[in-house]
Design a protein around this motif. Structure first.
Motif, short mmCIF file in Angstrom:
data_model
loop_
_atom_site.label_atom_id
_atom_site.label_comp_id
_atom_site.label_asym_id
_atom_site.label_seq_id
_atom_site.Cartn_x
_atom_site.Cartn_y
_atom_site.Cartn_z
N THR A 180 0.83 -1.22 0.00
CA THR A 180 0.00 0.00 0.00
C THR A 180 0.85 1.26 0.00
OG1 THR A 180 -0.21 -0.13 2.42
CG2 THR A 180 -1.96 -1.12 1.09
N GLY A 181 2.10 1.15 0.45
CA GLY A 181 3.00 2.30 0.38
C GLY A 181 3.27 2.74 -1.05
N MET A 182 3.12 1.83 -2.01
CA MET A 182 3.31 2.19 -3.41
C MET A 182 2.28 3.21 -3.88
SD MET A 182 4.48 -1.27 -5.43
CE MET A 182 4.60 -0.34 -6.95
N LEU A 183 1.14 3.29 -3.19
CA LEU A 183 0.10 4.23 -3.59
C LEU A 183 0.57 5.68 -3.47
CD1 LEU A 183 -2.96 2.52 -1.85
CD2 LEU A 183 -2.28 2.37 -4.26
N GLU A 184 1.61 5.90 -2.67
CA GLU A 184 2.15 7.26 -2.51
C GLU A 184 2.93 7.68 -3.75
OE1 GLU A 184 4.96 9.75 0.66
OE2 GLU A 184 4.40 7.66 1.07
N PHE A 185 3.28 6.71 -4.59
CA PHE A 185 4.11 6.98 -5.77
C PHE A 185 3.36 6.50 -7.01
CE2 PHE A 185 6.72 6.10 -2.06
CZ PHE A 185 7.48 7.26 -1.98
N PRO A 186 2.41 7.27 -7.52
CA PRO A 186 1.53 6.81 -8.60
C PRO A 186 2.24 6.55 -9.92
CG PRO A 186 1.20 9.15 -8.16
CD PRO A 186 2.06 8.63 -7.06
N HIS A 187 3.47 7.04 -10.07
CA HIS A 187 4.19 6.80 -11.31
C HIS A 187 5.32 5.78 -11.13
CE1 HIS A 187 2.55 11.02 -12.15
NE2 HIS A 187 1.77 10.13 -12.73
N LEU A 188 5.29 5.06 -10.02
CA LEU A 188 6.15 3.90 -9.85
C LEU A 188 5.39 2.70 -10.40
CD1 LEU A 188 8.51 2.24 -8.71
CD2 LEU A 188 7.40 2.32 -6.47
N TYR A 189 5.82 2.18 -11.53
CA TYR A 189 5.03 1.19 -12.25
C TYR A 189 5.44 -0.25 -12.00
CZ TYR A 189 3.36 5.27 -14.74
OH TYR A 189 2.81 6.50 -15.05
N GLU A 190 6.69 -0.49 -11.68
CA GLU A 190 7.09 -1.89 -11.59
C GLU A 190 8.35 -2.04 -10.75
OE1 GLU A 190 8.41 -5.46 -14.69
OE2 GLU A 190 7.07 -3.86 -15.36
N ILE A 191 8.33 -3.07 -9.89
CA ILE A 191 9.51 -3.58 -9.20
C ILE A 191 9.46 -5.09 -9.40
CG2 ILE A 191 10.70 -3.90 -7.00
CD1 ILE A 191 9.44 -1.34 -6.02
N GLN A 192 10.57 -5.68 -9.85
CA GLN A 192 10.53 -7.12 -10.11
C GLN A 192 11.84 -7.76 -9.70
OE1 GLN A 192 10.37 -9.04 -14.24
NE2 GLN A 192 8.25 -9.20 -13.55
N ARG A 193 11.75 -8.93 -9.07
CA ARG A 193 12.93 -9.69 -8.67
C ARG A 193 13.28 -10.69 -9.77
NH1 ARG A 193 14.47 -10.69 -3.41
NH2 ARG A 193 12.34 -10.26 -2.67
#
Length: 235
Positions: A180-193
């Motif tokens: 839910t912390g990602m909601l603070e950064f609306p233009h962060l689209y992807e993090i992948q391992r």
């Protein structure tokens, strides 16, 4: 940022990734009181090959038909759908069974205290197609392509998390706070391992019940995860 106290969780009951994530979100609910609204998405439709029938054009379509049953149950409240998804998910993804077989689906309905005739009622009610399609179209309209897809109270959607070892207790809540912390950064689209050979082996082992129970070839057109390496590892 205030952590959301509710979430809309789109799933396809045939998807092993969505099922694992559903175990995690249920754990978050048990710890925090999070409200979950279950909604649908069709991998059969999103991965349909041109010229093939849409799932709603077939007499019985594995995930689509199970979601039609879920749509009918949902009209009586989210609890009924919640229990239905948990039951068919466990049958396929943990026991390697075949909830997409109509006879097994009827048995599961009865085990949950519903009438087996709910299946026939759902198949006879054309409006259940519309219910599933409305949920599916909501995801695609937002640019979504798979499940799990989460929608938050402000309308923001996120795909994932994709995992095979759903955390419990405080770890489940920490992951919820991170997601839910990602909601603070609306233009962060992807993090992948990146996934190593060892990762593919672990994933293949985790997917063994699903691979044993399914009666179809997984198709994803490369949009989410290439299943071939995991299928080989599970053999």
């Amino acid at each position: 940022m205030t952590v959301p106290d509710s979430v809309e969780f789109h799933f396809d009951p045939m998807c092993p990734w969505a099922y694992q994530t559903s175990l995690w979100i249920r754990e978050v609910r048990s710890v925090t009181g999070l409200r979950i609204e279950w909604r649908f998405f069709s991998l059969e439709e999103i991965n349909r090959v041109e010229g093939k029938k849409h799932p709603w054009e077939r007499p019985w379509s594995y995930g689509w038909s199970l979601m039609r049953i879920g749509a009918l149950l949902r009209r009586g409240g989210q609890d009924a759908l919640d229990r239905w998804y948990a039951a068919i998910g466990r049958e396929l993804h943990e026991l390697g069974g075949k909830p997409h077989d109509p006879d097994i689906a009827r048995q599961l309905l009865e085990r949950l205290g519903f009438s087996a005739s709910v299946l026939d009622e759902a198949m006879a009610d054309e409006s259940t197609h519309a219910d599933v399609r409305a949920d599916h179209d909501r995801v695609t309209a937002a640019g979504g392509f798979g499940v799990p897809t989460l929608f938050f109270p402000d309308g923001s959607p996120l795909f994932g998390p994709v995992l095979i070892d759903p955390p419990t207790g405080d770890r489940a809540v920490r992951l919820w706070n991170w997601v839910t912390g990602m909601l603070e950064f609306p233009h962060l689209y992807e993090i992948q391992r990146p996934k190593s050979v060892a990762d593919a082996e672990r994933i293949g082992a985790a997917l063994k019940p699903y691979l044993r129970g399914r009666d179809w070839v997984s198709v994803d057109r490369g949009k989410v995860i290439d299943m071939s390496a995991f299928e080989e590892s599970a053999r």
